[in-house]
Structure formats: structure tokens, C-alpha cells
Design an enzyme around this catalytic site. Structure first.
Site, short mmCIF file in Angstrom:
data_model
loop_
_atom_site.label_atom_id
_atom_site.label_comp_id
_atom_site.label_asym_id
_atom_site.label_seq_id
_atom_site.Cartn_x
_atom_site.Cartn_y
_atom_site.Cartn_z
N GLU A 1 -6.88 7.24 4.11
CA GLU A 1 -6.75 8.52 3.56
C GLU A 1 -6.28 9.61 4.32
OE1 GLU A 1 -6.64 8.03 0.30
OE2 GLU A 1 -7.90 6.49 -0.19
N ARG B 1 -2.41 10.62 3.56
CA ARG B 1 -2.44 12.20 3.01
C ARG B 1 -1.81 13.23 4.15
NH1 ARG B 1 -6.07 11.85 -2.17
NH2 ARG B 1 -6.54 9.42 -2.11
N ASP C 1 -3.07 -3.79 -1.94
CA ASP C 1 -2.01 -3.33 -2.72
C ASP C 1 -0.76 -2.92 -1.51
OD1 ASP C 1 -3.56 -1.22 -2.11
OD2 ASP C 1 -3.36 -0.09 -3.91
N GLU D 1 1.33 5.52 -9.70
CA GLU D 1 2.30 4.16 -9.50
C GLU D 1 3.43 3.86 -10.51
OE1 GLU D 1 -1.08 4.27 -9.21
OE2 GLU D 1 -1.44 4.33 -7.30
N THR E 1 2.99 5.53 1.60
CA THR E 1 1.96 5.23 0.16
C THR E 1 1.47 6.41 -0.52
OG1 THR E 1 0.71 3.52 -0.87
CG2 THR E 1 0.03 4.52 1.15
#
Ligand code: DMJ
Length: 673
Positions: free
Chosen positions: A304, A308, A437, A573, A662
Site C-alpha cells: 500500500e 500510493r 489481481d 476499477e 495500480t
């Protein structure tokens, strides 16, 4: 032959010189006598024997040679003197280059300006400077230019002027460097910009950024304005109630902390840049410069914080060219590195960025497959920018290891991997949703980032898509929507996470990059399904998870929602995939679908006092049950992709020059198309 009698009678007058050797003077006769006195005597005797004419001719020759000697000595001396001086000058010049010492400017050339008045320097040659003797390294703005050797400044006046111009040019260059271009406009840099550390090479700005800056700006349309308005509203809530904290709680007008690192602010930086929100960006930048501190005793999740924070800082650095963001990226990147110190080199999930220690979750030594395989774009880029290969080495090793692992099913990976053994665990469950994913997403995107050369990544990606087609694709009833389900120990489940809706965009990106055309067909089918996950629901917003009907039943739609799955976290998404689909097809229906979604976010998740909130129940328009939390990805991803979707400017983050991580942070493709 010479005889003594003939000599006494006096020599006959001859017009030629003849030397007759007496027997006692002949070499080899009577022994060799080379004494000085003998040689002097013998010369004198010979001179006496010459006629007057002969003597005059010899004397004239001597005199002539002497005059020639004097003349040539004078001119050669001049030439020699100038050669010696020149080489001294050159030596001095070369010694001065390293430090560019302006104190001894006698041999420095005038800087060549595009509009220089060459008439001021009549003796200066305008040809290109000769190649410097050493090979230059690094970007041109860091190179010290070698002076032109063919330029010589004759007078003190010329010299002073040359120095002044050099200083002036240096000032101009510095000013140019410190101005940050704002998509055509300019921002004055804040004083607190830290200079890049000496180890960091200033990267060359991606050419795409320059090209974009030079282009006529494409006017912003109404839908984009609506996104800007939405962003401002969200930002207002964050600014008023959660400034510098991780997430806004818009209903309670407070905030929540996850890592305590201003997550929303960092995630939103490049969105503000792309939306052109100059004031907001500058305010946020100040916070980064003055208040963002990573030296904190806090546990962060490796994945994360990479996607980010590291991703957000790197992309903001690329878009703005502001080295502050690169410095911060380098700092957090280094602090995350202890995660890779595991027996298998598969990183731990958590790192204490203040203490430099890492660990797995308390209940297991497993890491999530998607997490350890979706940090590569960021660390690879960090290596490229800093020249420090350790970041890339660590993440490449993970990919290479996963490439060789058994336990895959036609390229589909399990969800967990053990940090001790390096083996997959919980075998037999395959999904394109949570925990797996972005493994698939990053296979393709790393391949694109690296210039489509890393074949193992492509192989794994292509195999996995075949695996999806073989094991996970089904059609729903009644609308026959193509969807991606899950496989658990041989049993198919018609369950699909909203997270899977990244897939149509990724497939379209692959097709755009030359992969199988049927990937695009699949993308078209899947994005229709993702849209239906919104359209078939009462609020027009998708739940977190849907189950598709495999059999037609009267009164039933394709999409079924379980009570535990009917929340919406403002996820990106579907909008992300709509953006890719619109970019590559130009089909306006994708923009219209995105517009519907934005309106529904406004209708059901917007909090009047500022901010947007996750909701608990997408099936209840009269009470969607606000959760009181605005996730950072709403600003980092959802609104950014909305803005890009509504834009008709393909150069607004050109997909042949950038690859999105992502978390929707664009990073440059190393070898752009
Ligand atoms: C984001 O943090 C990223 O998109 C991640 O890949 C998946 N989850 C959220 C958004 O849904």
C-alpha cells in the site's frame, strides 16, 4: 699526380679547384696522424694553395650561408615562441574547466547565445566548438561545457565582457531550471525545495512532458469541469477536517490514520497536477516539503505504501520536475527495503519505516501474491532515477522467483506465498480479484515499462490470460454477460469482485501494445459487464462483489448481491477500464457510462459539508448508509480516471509514454513508442 718539381715552377692557372694530395698526406700511408696542430697546419697549407678566385668563391659562400642563418633564426624563433605560448594557454584553460573558475578568465570564451551579436567579436570564429577531449556523461544541463579553443580574447575589455556574459548565462540557466512549468503556465518554486542529493542523477525529463508543454492546450469540457468540481469538493472536506492525515471521515468531520503519512494528500498530488489545480497543488506541496516525515516509528504495509506513496511521489516528480518529490521518494524507498530481508527474498507484508525492521502479519508468515508482485513498477523506476540498482534487484528477484514456481494453473496463481519457503500456499484457489489481481496487471505493465523486452513477463501474462479464458470465463443469464469467476479446488464460482474490473483496461492496453486482437474483444465484453454491475443496481453504483446468475430465472437480473457485499468504497476499477477503452476505441458510449457513474457518486456519496463517503448499501437509494470514510484512491484514482476519460486529448498522459501503476500514478515508459 702532384710532384715537388712542378710545384716549384708555380701552378698553372686553372678555372677549377683541384686538390692534390702529397704522398705523406695520404690516408693509410705512413700511419694515421689526426693531431690538432697537424690538421690546422694542413688546412692552412691547403688554403694557401688555392687560387684567389677559389678563395673568393669560398668566402662568398660562407658569407651567404651566414646571412641566411641569421634570417631564418629570427623567424623560427617567433614561431617557436607562439607555439610555446599557445600550449601554455591551452593547458591553463583545461585546468580551469573542472571548477569553471571565473577568476582567471583570460582564455575563457564568450558564451554562444542564439541571438548573440557576433559583430562584437570580429575575431571569434562561429564554427561549432571542437569536441571536448573527454566523453561527457549525464544530462546536458549538468555538463560543464568545454571552452572553445579557437576563440581568443585579445583585449582586457573583451575578457571582462566574456566573463560577464558567462555569469549572465549561468544565471539564466539557473532561473530556467528553478521554474516549474505548469502545463503551459509557470509556478515559482518554493524556497524549501531541497537540492537533489549528490548521488541522485537529475533524470532527463520524459520527452512527452516537454512535448505536452509545447502543445496548444486542449480546452477542458463540461464533464471534465464537473470532475474538477467534484475533486474540489472532496479536497475541501479533506482540507477542512483531515489536513495532513491519512483519510477524511466526512460525516464526523474528522479523520482516520492508517500509516500517519498524509496518504490522501500524497495520493492526490498528481491528480491535482493533471486537473490543473495549481493552488491546491502548491498548498499540498508545502505540506510535503515541511511536514512529511518518514522517520516515524510506524508499521506500514509494503504494498500500500509503495503504490500510493512511492508511486505518487515518483509520478508527481515526473509531471512537475520538482526534485522535492524525488527526494521524498528516495527516502521512503530506502525505508521500505528491510521488507526484502527474508529467507526467501519474498518480502514481508509490513515494515517499520522508523526502525528499519520488517515482519509478516502476526498470524502467518505468508505474504499476499498480488502484494509482492505489484511493487515492481515503482521500485524499478526508483532505481532508474537514482542509479542505485538495489531497488530493482530486489523486486526483479521476486518476479523471477514467481516465474519458476509450481502451483500455478495454466498461468493462474494462488493468493498466498510463504516468506520462508518462497512457495505458494493455500493452493487450488484462483481469482482475478482480491489478493491476486494486480499480479496480472503488473506482468503486462512491467513488460511495457521496460520497453517490451522482458520476455518472461510477457510469457507469464499471455499464459495467464489463456488460463482466465480456460478456467474463469462464463456467461451470465439473462443478458449473457461475459464475466470472470473464481475457481476453488476445481469448483467454479460465479463470484466477481469489483476489483476484477481492472482487467478490461489491462487487456485493451495489451492489445494496443500489439498483443492478441482477441484480448480486445474480451476487453469489450468485460467492460460491458462491469458497467452492468453499476447499471443493474438500484443506486447505479456497483457493490464490492457480485454473483452472476448462470441460469435464467424469471424476475432475476444477471447480477445478484449478497448482504455482506453491498458496500461501495468509491473504487476506481470500472472507470479506469472505461478510460482505456475510450482512449483506444473512441467510442463515446464509454464516456457516457462514466458520466452516469459520476452522477451517481454525486447523488449517493457526496457529503454536503465536503468530501465523499463510502456507503454500505448500494441497493437502497433512500438510505445508502454512509460509512463515513473517503478512501485516498477516490482522489488518487477514481476522479483522475474520470477526468482522463472525459478528455479528448490523447496527450494528456499519453499511453505510449506513460504506464499507470495500480494506484493510477503515471510513470514513464523507459523506451517510449
Ligand atoms: C487501490 O489501492 C489499487 O487500485 C489497488 O490495486 C486495488 N485497490 C485499490 C482500489 O480499489
Amino acid at each position: 699526380m702532384y710532384s715537388g718539381a712542378a710545384a716549384a715552377a708555380g701552378p698553372p692557372r686553372r678555372d677549377f679547384i683541384s686538390v692534390t694530395l702529397g704522398p705523406e698526406e695520404a690516408v693509410g700511408v705512413g700511419g694515421y696522424n689526426n693531431s690538432k696542430a697537424w690538421r690546422r697546419r694542413s688546412c692552412w697549407r691547403k688554403w694557401k694553395q688555392l687560387s684567389r678566385l677559389q678563395r673568393s668563391v669560398i668566402l662568398f659562400l660562407f658569407a651567404f650561408l651566414a646571412v641566411c642563418g641569421v634570417i631564418s633564426y629570427t623567424s623560427m624563433g617567433e614561431a617557436w615562441k607562439s607555439i610555446t605560448n599557445k600550449s601554455l594557454d591551452e593547458q591553463r584553460t583545461e585546468q580551469e574547466i573542472p571548477g569553471l573558475k571565473l577568476a582567471k578568465p583570460a582564455v575563457l570564451p564568450a558564451p554562444q547565445k542564439a541571438d548573440a551579436n557576433h559583430g562584437d567579436y570580429p575575431e571569434l570564429s562561429l564554427q561549432k566548438p571542437p569536441k571536448p577531449p573527454h566523453v561527457r556523461r549525464g544530462p546536458s544541463n549538468l555538463q560543464i561545457k568545454a571552452p572553445r579553443r579557437d576563440m581568443r580574447l585579445k583585449t582586457r575589455h573583451d575578457t571582462i565582457r566574456a566573463v560577464e556574459e558567462l555569469v549572465e548565462a549561468d544565471k539564466v540557466e539557473k532561473t530556467e531550471k528553478s521554474i516549474i512549468s505548469w502545463r503551459g503556465a509557470v509556478i515559482e518554486p518554493d524556497q524549501s525545495t531541497e537540492p537533489p542529493s549528490s548521488k541522485i542523477k537529475e533524470p532527463e525529463k520524459p520527452s512527452s512532458v516537454e512535448a505536452e508543454d509545447q502543445k496548444e492546450p486542449v480546452p477542458i469540457n463540461e464533464r471534465q469541469l464537473a470532475v474538477i468540481e467534484a475533486f474540489r469538493h472532496a479536497w475541501k472536506g479533506y482540507k477542512d477536517f483531515a489536513w495532513g492525515h491519512d483519510e477524511l471521515k466526512p460525516l464526523s468531520k474528522s479523520y482516520s490514520e492508517w500509516f500517519g503519512l498524509g496518504l490522501t494528500l500524497i495520493d492526490a498530488l498528481d491528480t491535482m497536477w493533471i486537473l490543473g489545480l495549481k493552488e491546491e497543488f502548491e498548498e499540498a506541496r508545502k505540506w510535503v516539503a515541511n511536514d512529511l516525515v518518514f522517520d516515524k516509528n510506524v508499521d506500514v504495509n509494503l504494498f500500500e505504501s509503495t503504490i500510493r506513496i512511492l508511486g505518487g511521489l515518483l509520478s508527481t516528480y515526473h509531471l512537475s520536475g520538482d526534485s522535492l518529490f524525488l527526494e521524498k521518494a528516495k527516502d521512503i524507498g530506502n525505508r521500505l527495503m528491510p521488507a526484502f530481508k527474508t529467507p526467501s527474498k519474498i518480502p514481508y507484508s509490513d515494515v517499520n519505516i522508523g526502525q528499519g525492521s520488517a515482519h509478516p502479519p502476526r498470524w502467518t508468515s505468508d505474504s499476499t501474491v498480488a502484494e509482492v508482485t505489484s511493487i515492481q513498477l515503482e521500485f524499478r523506476e526508483l532505481s532508474r532515477l537514482t542509479g542505485d540498482e538495489k531497488f530493482q534487484k530486489a523486486v526483479d528477484e521476486v518476479m523471477k522467483h514467481v516465474h519458476t514456481l509450481s502451483g500455478k494453473n495454466d498461468g493462474l496463481v494462488p493468493m498466498f506465498i510463504n516468506t520462508n519457503s518462497g512457495q505458494f500456499t493455500h493452493l487450488g484457489v484462483y481469482t482475478l480479484g482480491a489478493r491476486a489481481d494486480s499480479y496480472y496487471e503488473y506482468l503486462l505493465k512491467q513488460w511495457i515499462q521496460g520497453g517490451k523486452k522482458e520476455n518472461e513477463l510477457l510469457e507469464d501474462y499471455m499464459r495467464a490470460i489463456e488460463g482466465v479464458k480456460k478456467h474463469l470465463l462464463q456467461r451470465s443469464e439473462p443478458k449473457k454477460l461475459t464475466f470472470v469467476g473464481e475457481l476453488a479446488h476445481g469448483h467454479f464460482s460465479a463470484k466477481m469482485d469489483h476489483l476484477v474490473c481492472f482487467l478490461p483496461g489491462t487487456l485493451a492496453l495489451g492489445a494496443h501494445n500489439g498483443l492478441a486482437a482477441d484480448h480486445m474483444k474480451l476487453a469489450e465484453a468485460l467492460i460491458e459487464t462491469c458497467y452492468q454491475m453499476y447499471a443493474q443496481v438500484e443506486t447505479g453504483l456497483s457493490p464490492e462483489i457480485v454473483h452472476f446468475n448462470l441460469h435464467a430465472q424469471k424476475g432475476h437480473k444477471d447480477v445478484e448481491i449478497k448482504p455482506a457485499d453491498r458496500h461501495n468504497l468509491l473504487r476506481p476499477e470500472t472507470v479506469e477500464s472505461l478510460f482505456y477503452m475510450y482512449r483506444f476505441t473512441g467510442d463515446k458510449k464509454y464516456q457516457d457510462w462514466g458520466w452516469e457513474i459520476l452522477q451517481n457518486f454525486n447523488r449517493y456519496t457526496r457529503v454536503p459539508t465536503g468530501g465523499y463517503t463510502s456507503i454500505n448499501n448500494v441497493q437502497n437509494p433512500s438510505n445508502p448508509e454512509p460509512r463515513d470514510k473517503m478512501e485516498s484512491f477516490f482522489l488518487g484514482e477514481t476522479l483522475k480516471y474520470m477526468f482522463l476519460l472525459f478528455s479528448d486529448d490523447i496527450d494528456l498522459i499519453n499511453l505510449d509514454k506513460y504506464v499507470f501503476n495500480t494506484e493510477a500514478h503515471p510513470l514513464p515508459i523507459w523506451v517510449p513508442a
